[in-house]
Design an enzyme around this catalytic site. Structure first.
Site, PDB file in Angstrom:
ATOM      1  N   LEU A   1       0.419  24.128 -39.192  1.00  0.00           N
ATOM      2  CA  LEU A   1       1.875  24.008 -39.157  1.00  0.00           C
ATOM      3  C   LEU A   1       2.286  23.306 -40.447  1.00  0.00           C
ATOM      4  O   LEU A   1       1.577  22.414 -40.928  1.00  0.00           O
ATOM      5  CB  LEU A   1       2.352  23.183 -37.957  1.00  0.00           C
ATOM      6  N   ASP A   2       3.439  23.689 -41.005  1.00  0.00           N
ATOM      7  CA  ASP A   2       3.956  22.994 -42.172  1.00  0.00           C
ATOM      8  C   ASP A   2       4.105  21.497 -41.867  1.00  0.00           C
ATOM      9  O   ASP A   2       4.328  21.103 -40.715  1.00  0.00           O
ATOM     10  CB  ASP A   2       5.332  23.542 -42.569  1.00  0.00           C
ATOM     11  N   LYS A   3       4.041  20.693 -42.910  1.00  0.00           N
ATOM     12  CA  LYS A   3       4.161  19.246 -42.753  1.00  0.00           C
ATOM     13  C   LYS A   3       5.409  18.865 -41.964  1.00  0.00           C
ATOM     14  O   LYS A   3       5.346  18.009 -41.070  1.00  0.00           O
ATOM     15  CB  LYS A   3       4.199  18.590 -44.136  1.00  0.00           C
TER      16      LYS A   3
ATOM     17  N   THR B   1       7.222  20.705 -39.929  1.00  0.00           N
ATOM     18  CA  THR B   1       7.384  21.425 -38.675  1.00  0.00           C
ATOM     19  C   THR B   1       6.610  20.703 -37.584  1.00  0.00           C
ATOM     20  O   THR B   1       5.446  20.354 -37.768  1.00  0.00           O
ATOM     21  CB  THR B   1       6.866  22.874 -38.793  1.00  0.00           C
TER      22      THR B   1
ATOM     23  N   HIS C   1       5.383  29.590 -44.845  1.00  0.00           N
ATOM     24  CA  HIS C   1       6.840  29.373 -44.839  1.00  0.00           C
ATOM     25  C   HIS C   1       7.607  30.604 -44.347  1.00  0.00           C
ATOM     26  O   HIS C   1       8.792  30.770 -44.662  1.00  0.00           O
ATOM     27  CB  HIS C   1       7.355  28.991 -46.237  1.00  0.00           C
TER      28      HIS C   1
END
Length: 349
Positions: free
Chosen positions: A143-145, A147, A254
């Site tokens: 997961l993105d930082k 998110t 993304h």
């Protein structure tokens, strides 16, 4: 030199290439040595000749000829996790069994290390998630930082391989919740813009960004990959902001953030894709609501459904909203229980 050894493949060691298994067991072996030993029949599996790429199974017996002793390797100190971080990551556990751990990853905590991240990330805090096992759990997706939401970790190598295969085969189902600027029209749809990476401007590539490419131009654009996102509007406040469910059919970097901005409805708090450089202004609203609404990214991995890699039963994990999104939902009068768990169920989007 060691003597001839006959080693039984462990329950957690099956379903991998023979050469990789050997090199893990015997660090003094390189690929050239493994290939020679297989070619000359000195390494055998269940008494039969094999190739380095042969897949081994749990319970099989591997004959290993005498090998030179391995050079002593200095012991590496086990990473020490601060007590506060250990408590934080353990409190994020939503569910676990003997094979899988599901976390509700906090927003702002990277999944793994990278440029400037240090060692405070989910992977680096794995020592606090061993719960009696000898090895740290393994990340099987990211997961993105910024998110938050459901993140799966495998407790053994075998389970990690099976979960990774499930993600590649798209048998897992992930549903994200987001607050987005404006109201997408139609309220149920699919975004099929491809994505290509634009490098960042920092020394370490910081600031890299995904650029959307029209589906008709993906095959002619170097480095572009096809990407698909399903979306559904669950609620809205006038024309200013809406609550959307998002399903990443593909799993590009993304993807959800770039796709929603391309649609003209960036995710609230997303300065990278919804800032002044946004090309499609949609309804003209920016990615910040102002007032009491947090400026943090409003993107949350709400749920994941997967076939358990050992039992085979379908497991669904749901993560409550992070504090900043919960406050936004309260301010806007949205309630988590007022929408279906899967708004796409039974629909062909």
């Amino acid at each position: 030199m060691s003597g001839v050894q006959v080693i039984r493949v462990g329950a957690d060691e099956g379903e991998q290439r023979l050469d990789r298994w050997l090199k893990r067991r015997f660090p003094q072996l390189n690929q050239i040595a493994v290939e020679k030993l297989c070619r000359t029949g000195q390494i055998r599996v269940d008494a039969g000749r094999v190739k380095p790429a042969t897949r081994i199974a749990a319970g099989q017996e591997v004959r290993v000829p005498p090998l030179p002793a391995a050079a002593p390797v200095p012991a590496q100190p086990r990473a020490v996790v601060r007590e506060s971080d250990a408590q934080m990551i353990q409190s994020a556990v939503l569910w676990r069994d003997e094979h899988v751990i599901a976390l509700n990853k906090p927003a702002g905590l990277p999944s793994q290390g990278g440029s400037g991240q240090g060692d405070r990330h989910v992977d680096g805090l794995g020592a606090a998630l061993m719960f009696g096992y000898k090895d740290r759990p393994k990340l099987v997706h990211r997961l993105d930082k910024d998110t938050s939401g459901v993140l799966l970790l495998a407790r053994t190598d075998r389970v990690a391989r099976r979960l990774s295969e499930a993600f590649r085969a798209r048998t897992t189902r992930k549903i994200y919740w987001a607050a987005v600027a404006g109201v997408p029209s139609p309220k149920l749809g699919t975004i099929r813009f491809g994505l290509v990476k634009a490098p960042g401007h920092g020394r370490g590539g910081e600031g890299e960004k995904m650029i959307c490419v029209h589906p008709s131009r993906v095959d002619q654009t170097e480095g572009a990959k096809r990407a698909t996102t399903d979306y559904a509007v669950l609620d809205s406040l006038g024309s200013r902001v809406s609550w959307c469910a998002l399903v990443p059919v593909t799993g590009r970097t993304h993807q959800l953030r770039a796709h929603m901005a391309e649609l003209g409805h960036p995710i609230i708090g997303d300065g990278k894709y919804g800032g002044s450089g946004q090309e499609n202004l949609g309804d003209g609203w920016g990615a910040q609501l102002g007032g009491e609404i947090s400026r943090k990214l409003h993107l949350h991995a709400r749920s994941i459904a997967f076939d358990h890699p050992v039992t085979g039963r379908r497991v669904t994990i749901t993560a409550p909203l992070p504090d900043h999104m919960a406050r936004t939902w309260k301010t806007l009068g949205w309630h988590e229980n007022d929408v279906p768990a899967d708004p796409f169920e039974g629909l062909d989007t």
